[in-house]
Motif scaffolding. Structure first.
Motif, PDB file in Angstrom:
ATOM      1  N   THR A   1       0.857  -1.190   0.000  1.00  0.00           N
ATOM      2  CA  THR A   1       0.000   0.000   0.000  1.00  0.00           C
ATOM      3  C   THR A   1       0.889   1.233   0.000  1.00  0.00           C
ATOM      4  N   VAL A   2       0.697   2.092  -1.011  1.00  0.00           N
ATOM      5  CA  VAL A   2       1.533   3.286  -1.142  1.00  0.00           C
ATOM      6  C   VAL A   2       0.980   4.384  -0.242  1.00  0.00           C
ATOM      7  N   ARG A   3       1.903   5.152   0.316  1.00  0.00           N
ATOM      8  CA  ARG A   3       1.502   6.234   1.210  1.00  0.00           C
ATOM      9  C   ARG A   3       2.281   7.501   0.870  1.00  0.00           C
ATOM     10  N   GLY A   4       1.550   8.616   0.767  1.00  0.00           N
ATOM     11  CA  GLY A   4       2.213   9.918   0.614  1.00  0.00           C
ATOM     12  C   GLY A   4       2.245  10.586   1.981  1.00  0.00           C
ATOM     13  N   GLY A   5       1.484  11.679   2.125  1.00  0.00           N
ATOM     14  CA  GLY A   5       1.436  12.379   3.414  1.00  0.00           C
ATOM     15  C   GLY A   5       0.480  11.742   4.407  1.00  0.00           C
ATOM     16  N   GLY A   6      -0.345  10.793   3.938  1.00  0.00           N
ATOM     17  CA  GLY A   6      -1.300  10.134   4.826  1.00  0.00           C
ATOM     18  C   GLY A   6      -2.427  11.055   5.268  1.00  0.00           C
ATOM     19  N   THR A   7      -2.813  12.001   4.398  1.00  0.00           N
ATOM     20  CA  THR A   7      -3.885  12.941   4.770  1.00  0.00           C
ATOM     21  C   THR A   7      -5.221  12.612   4.109  1.00  0.00           C
TER      22      THR A   7
ATOM     23  N   ALA B   1       0.440  17.140   2.396  1.00  0.00           N
ATOM     24  CA  ALA B   1       0.050  16.290   1.262  1.00  0.00           C
ATOM     25  C   ALA B   1       1.146  16.277   0.202  1.00  0.00           C
ATOM     26  N   THR B   2       1.350  15.102  -0.409  1.00  0.00           N
ATOM     27  CA  THR B   2       2.327  14.989  -1.495  1.00  0.00           C
ATOM     28  C   THR B   2       1.615  15.140  -2.835  1.00  0.00           C
ATOM     29  N   ILE B   3       2.389  15.482  -3.850  1.00  0.00           N
ATOM     30  CA  ILE B   3       1.753  15.682  -5.162  1.00  0.00           C
ATOM     31  C   ILE B   3       1.266  14.349  -5.730  1.00  0.00           C
ATOM     32  N   GLY B   4       1.993  13.245  -5.432  1.00  0.00           N
ATOM     33  CA  GLY B   4       1.531  11.926  -5.890  1.00  0.00           C
ATOM     34  C   GLY B   4       0.234  11.529  -5.186  1.00  0.00           C
ATOM     35  N   GLY B   5       0.157  11.800  -3.883  1.00  0.00           N
ATOM     36  CA  GLY B   5      -1.053  11.484  -3.121  1.00  0.00           C
ATOM     37  C   GLY B   5      -2.243  12.314  -3.569  1.00  0.00           C
ATOM     38  N   PHE B   6      -1.975  13.562  -3.977  1.00  0.00           N
ATOM     39  CA  PHE B   6      -3.064  14.426  -4.456  1.00  0.00           C
ATOM     40  C   PHE B   6      -3.647  13.859  -5.748  1.00  0.00           C
ATOM     41  N   ILE B   7      -2.775  13.394  -6.630  1.00  0.00           N
ATOM     42  CA  ILE B   7      -3.257  12.845  -7.899  1.00  0.00           C
ATOM     43  C   ILE B   7      -3.967  11.504  -7.676  1.00  0.00           C
ATOM     44  N   ALA B   8      -3.428  10.683  -6.763  1.00  0.00           N
ATOM     45  CA  ALA B   8      -4.017   9.356  -6.545  1.00  0.00           C
ATOM     46  C   ALA B   8      -5.221   9.382  -5.610  1.00  0.00           C
ATOM     47  N   GLY B   9      -5.365  10.469  -4.814  1.00  0.00           N
ATOM     48  CA  GLY B   9      -6.436  10.442  -3.821  1.00  0.00           C
ATOM     49  C   GLY B   9      -7.201  11.727  -3.641  1.00  0.00           C
TER      50      GLY B   9
ATOM     51  N   ALA C   1      -8.758  15.806  -5.117  1.00  0.00           N
ATOM     52  CA  ALA C   1      -9.685  16.282  -6.138  1.00  0.00           C
ATOM     53  C   ALA C   1      -9.453  17.743  -6.518  1.00  0.00           C
ATOM     54  N   ALA C   2      -9.406  18.629  -5.540  1.00  0.00           N
ATOM     55  CA  ALA C   2      -9.423  20.062  -5.839  1.00  0.00           C
ATOM     56  C   ALA C   2      -8.958  20.812  -4.594  1.00  0.00           C
ATOM     57  N   GLY C   3      -9.020  22.127  -4.639  1.00  0.00           N
ATOM     58  CA  GLY C   3      -8.619  22.880  -3.447  1.00  0.00           C
ATOM     59  C   GLY C   3      -8.432  24.348  -3.756  1.00  0.00           C
TER      60      GLY C   3
HETATM   61  C1  LIG Z   1      -8.061  18.335   7.054  1.00  0.00           C
HETATM   62  C2  LIG Z   1      -8.097  17.805   5.632  1.00  0.00           C
HETATM   63  C3  LIG Z   1      -8.340  18.677   4.575  1.00  0.00           C
HETATM   64  C4  LIG Z   1      -8.365  18.197   3.256  1.00  0.00           C
HETATM   65  N1  LIG Z   1      -8.599  19.058   2.210  1.00  0.00           N
HETATM   66  C5  LIG Z   1      -8.586  18.593   0.938  1.00  0.00           C
HETATM   67  C6  LIG Z   1      -8.778  19.486  -0.159  1.00  0.00           C
HETATM   68  O1  LIG Z   1      -8.836  20.705  -0.005  1.00  0.00           O
HETATM   69  N2  LIG Z   1      -8.829  18.936  -1.413  1.00  0.00           N
HETATM   70  C7  LIG Z   1      -8.635  17.603  -1.627  1.00  0.00           C
HETATM   71  O2  LIG Z   1      -8.658  17.165  -2.784  1.00  0.00           O
HETATM   72  N3  LIG Z   1      -8.426  16.751  -0.616  1.00  0.00           N
HETATM   73  C8  LIG Z   1      -8.374  17.224   0.652  1.00  0.00           C
HETATM   74  N4  LIG Z   1      -8.120  16.364   1.684  1.00  0.00           N
HETATM   75  C9  LIG Z   1      -7.740  14.979   1.382  1.00  0.00           C
HETATM   76  C10 LIG Z   1      -6.184  14.834   1.217  1.00  0.00           C
HETATM   77  O3  LIG Z   1      -5.512  15.700   2.081  1.00  0.00           O
HETATM   78  C11 LIG Z   1      -5.709  15.170  -0.166  1.00  0.00           C
HETATM   79  O4  LIG Z   1      -6.394  14.463  -1.140  1.00  0.00           O
HETATM   80  C12 LIG Z   1      -4.194  14.962  -0.352  1.00  0.00           C
HETATM   81  O5  LIG Z   1      -3.831  15.429  -1.607  1.00  0.00           O
HETATM   82  C13 LIG Z   1      -3.743  13.513  -0.218  1.00  0.00           C
HETATM   83  O6  LIG Z   1      -2.329  13.511  -0.360  1.00  0.00           O
HETATM   84  P1  LIG Z   1      -1.421  12.559   0.555  1.00  0.00           P
HETATM   85  O7  LIG Z   1      -0.026  12.709   0.084  1.00  0.00           O
HETATM   86  O8  LIG Z   1      -1.661  12.834   1.986  1.00  0.00           O
HETATM   87  O9  LIG Z   1      -2.000  11.166   0.136  1.00  0.00           O
HETATM   88  P2  LIG Z   1      -2.210   9.851   1.000  1.00  0.00           P
HETATM   89  O10 LIG Z   1      -3.297  10.081   1.993  1.00  0.00           O
HETATM   90  O11 LIG Z   1      -0.921   9.367   1.539  1.00  0.00           O
HETATM   91  O12 LIG Z   1      -2.695   8.849  -0.128  1.00  0.00           O
HETATM   92  C14 LIG Z   1      -3.897   9.038  -0.791  1.00  0.00           C
HETATM   93  C15 LIG Z   1      -4.112   7.852  -1.747  1.00  0.00           C
HETATM   94  O13 LIG Z   1      -3.156   7.937  -2.793  1.00  0.00           O
HETATM   95  C16 LIG Z   1      -2.336   6.760  -2.820  1.00  0.00           C
HETATM   96  N5  LIG Z   1      -0.975   7.228  -3.106  1.00  0.00           N
HETATM   97  C17 LIG Z   1      -0.226   8.125  -2.399  1.00  0.00           C
HETATM   98  N6  LIG Z   1       0.949   8.331  -3.017  1.00  0.00           N
HETATM   99  C18 LIG Z   1       0.958   7.534  -4.121  1.00  0.00           C
HETATM  100  C19 LIG Z   1       1.903   7.290  -5.149  1.00  0.00           C
HETATM  101  N7  LIG Z   1       3.084   7.917  -5.187  1.00  0.00           N
HETATM  102  N8  LIG Z   1       1.579   6.377  -6.096  1.00  0.00           N
HETATM  103  C20 LIG Z   1       0.392   5.735  -6.095  1.00  0.00           C
HETATM  104  N9  LIG Z   1      -0.542   5.947  -5.147  1.00  0.00           N
HETATM  105  C21 LIG Z   1      -0.263   6.838  -4.186  1.00  0.00           C
HETATM  106  C22 LIG Z   1      -2.463   6.127  -1.457  1.00  0.00           C
HETATM  107  O14 LIG Z   1      -2.302   4.717  -1.540  1.00  0.00           O
HETATM  108  C23 LIG Z   1      -3.888   6.495  -1.103  1.00  0.00           C
HETATM  109  O15 LIG Z   1      -4.767   5.575  -1.677  1.00  0.00           O
HETATM  110  C24 LIG Z   1      -8.133  16.821   3.010  1.00  0.00           C
HETATM  111  C25 LIG Z   1      -7.899  15.953   4.085  1.00  0.00           C
HETATM  112  C26 LIG Z   1      -7.866  16.435   5.381  1.00  0.00           C
HETATM  113  C27 LIG Z   1      -7.580  15.487   6.502  1.00  0.00           C
END
Ligand SMILES: Cc1cc2nc3c(=O)[nH]c(=O)nc-3n(C[C@H](O)[C@H](O)[C@H](O)COP(=O)(O)OP(=O)(O)OC[C@H]3O[C@@H](n4cnc5c(N)ncnc54)[C@H](O)[C@@H]3O)c2cc1C
Length: 458
Positions: free
Chosen positions: A73-79, A142-150, A152-154
């Motif tokens: 399971t891949v993890r970016g910032g875990g947000t 949040a990481t840019i990879g996590g934003f694309i994989a998980g 939407a907007a902001g």
């Molecule tokens: C307080 C709060 C506010 C938020 N506001 C917004 C917002 O304004 N807009 C919005 O769109 N979202 C929002 N989110 C959701 C989240 O923060 C974003 O979607 C963020 O971009 C996720 O990035 P991350 O690096 O934390 O991803 P993670 O949580 O680590 O991962 C998200 C998903 O992507 C997968 N993933 C991560 N990295 C990779 C990689 N390199 N390759 C393949 N898969 C990968 C993971 O397996 C997981 O399924 C919010 C969440 C919280 C808790």
């Protein structure tokens, strides 16, 4: 599951974490915003966290998992909010945050390591006067990879739309999970194969996105006598193509008290609009707000707002951290029984529907509106706070909203293809067959794949 000794051998000197604290913290995201997901996901744990230092390490981990049939399971910032990064079947959690390089940038575009945090990317771009077009309110982590994989907007969506819009992502590089992993470059529409796919079909290692010229974004709060007045102003302001803007968020008067540090900037019963606007155009914004009966109650200049975002000064955090799903975070800290939904209002009658939702659900569904541009039209989405009663009641609310024409995406499920934004189309499942032939990636998240996942793991 027990991690096979052969996997450990294959990982060689790649850094790993195995202490209970790290395993717990890196097996979680913000699923606990949902009482339903909290119950299901709280006890799920990785067996080992692997922290690759570069792409070569990623490929070794991919090969090791494929050879040993260990889930990954891949993890970016875990947000993430829906348990997307929670390892349902244990195994390896792959922490991507060391792949954080700025690979290159030039006017109009840049390429970054998938584990780069979005705030850090903007910090690196600042001397060249470029910036990311948009970022989630979790920009800091949040990481840019996590934003694309998980995501939407902001902030920025009021000008640039959503991450899934054509042209919003130029290319991604993906590593496959095979005994001999491949590096695949997806460009143009092919990017959609891994977009919002929760990392079920390949490890994104690099991301190429368009950039915008940066602006001196100053911050304003405007107070309005009602939600309806605030929403009408916000819609009109977002339509003002001549004014450069980064953020337009409306908070219902009932939401304002939950934003403890901002509450003093609206009087009792007043709605609040949070705005980031290009500083030279703040005057034009303020005139428009006055035309709609709004009063500016907070002003922070662009330099100070920038310093707040980049943590160069202490004090009030950047205002975007009071918008989008940060609103839920603030509210839950005050009232842990609160949860949320995800709504998108159609451009043709968004304001009418906002009025209807506010009237129909009064003090049960509390709206905040995120104004954005979609395909040339202005509309808003919402992550409304919900005073939670039961899962059945949530379902009933969602069904009623849906029937009225408000698009609902259920944030209380971790399964892709259940509803709304999480619907998966053919290219994603098809790409999984190629990129993850043993069904090892993030098992249990993609509908119809569970059986195959389990077979592979057995
Ligand atoms: C307080 C709060 C506010 C938020 N506001 C917004 C917002 O304004 N807009 C919005 O769109 N979202 C929002 N989110 C959701 C989240 O923060 C974003 O979607 C963020 O971009 C996720 O990035 P991350 O690096 O934390 O991803 P993670 O949580 O680590 O991962 C998200 C998903 O992507 C997968 N993933 C991560 N990295 C990779 C990689 N390199 N390759 C393949 N898969 C990968 C993971 O397996 C997981 O399924 C919010 C969440 C919280 C808790």
């Amino acid at each position: 599951m027990a991690i096979p000794a052969s996997l450990r051998q294959d990982l060689c000197d790649i850094p790993v974490l195995e202490d209970p604290g790290s395993l717990r913290m890196r097996s979680r995201d913000f699923f606990w915003f949902s009482p339903i997901l909290k119950e299901t996901l709280d006890d799920k744990r990785a067996d080992i966290v692997v922290v690759p230092r570069d792409k070569a390490d990623v490929m070794r981990v991919a090969a090791a998992c494929a050879r040993n049939r260990v889930p990954l399971t891949v993890r970016g910032g875990g947000t993430g909010n829906y348990g997307q990064a929670v390892p349902l079947a244990g195994g390896v959690v792959l922490d991507m945050t060391k792949l954080d390089q700025v690979i290159w940038h030039r006017p109009g575009a840049g390429r970054f390591g998938a584990g780069a945090r979005m705030l850090d990317i903007d910090r690196a771009l600042a001397p060249a006067a470029h910036e990311l077009r948009f970022y989630p309110s979790t920009r800091q982590h949040a990481t840019i990879g996590g934003f694309i994989a998980g995501g939407a907007a902001g902030a920025g969506s009021c000008t640039w739309g959503q991450i899934s819009d054509p042209g919003a992502v130029l290319a991604v590089e993906v590593v496959t999970i095979e005994e001999h992993p491949r590096v695949v470059e997806l460009r143009g529409r092919d990017v959609l194969k891994v977009m919002h796919a929760y990392g079920v079909n390949g490890i994104i290692t690099e991301v190429e996105v368009p950039l915008a010229p940066s602006h001196p974004w100053c911050e304003r709060i405007a107070a309005f006598p009602s939600l309806a007045a605030a929403a009408r102003f916000a819609h009109a302001f977002t339509e003002c193509d001549g004014i450069a803007k980064k953020l337009v968020t409306v908070h219902d008067p009932q939401v304002v008290p939950y934003l403890r540090r901002l509450a003093p900037y609206a009087g009792p019963g007043q709605a609040m609009v949070i705005i980031m606007v290009s500083e030279p155009q703040a005057e034009a914004l303020e005139l428009l707000a006055a035309d709609h009966g709004g009063e500016i109650t907070f002003r922070r200049g662009a330099e100070e707002a920038r310093q707040a975002a980049f943590a160069e000064i202490s004090g009030l955090q950047p205002l975007y951290e009071f918008t989008w799903n940060h609103t839920t975070l603030h509210a839950i800290r005050i009232d842990p029984s609160i949860t949320y939904l995800q709504l998108r209002f159609p451009p043709a009658n968004n304001l009418e529907l906002v009025d209807w939702v506010a009237e129909r659900f009064r003090d049960e569904v509390l709206l905040h509106l995120e104004f954005q541009r979609r395909f040339g039209k202005v509309t808003c989405s919402s992550l409304p706070l919900v005073r939670y009663r039961s899962a059945e009641r949530l379902d009933a609310i969602m069904a009623e909203l849906d029937a009225k024409g408000v698009a609902v995406s259920n944030p209380h499920t971790f399964v892709l293809d259940n509803a709304g934004w999480k619907r998966v189309d053919a290219p994603q499942a098809e790409f999984k067959r190629m990129a993850d032939p043993y069904g090892l990636m993030n098992p249990g998240k993609l509908k119809h794949w569970q059986a195959e996942d389990m077979q592979a793991i057995a």
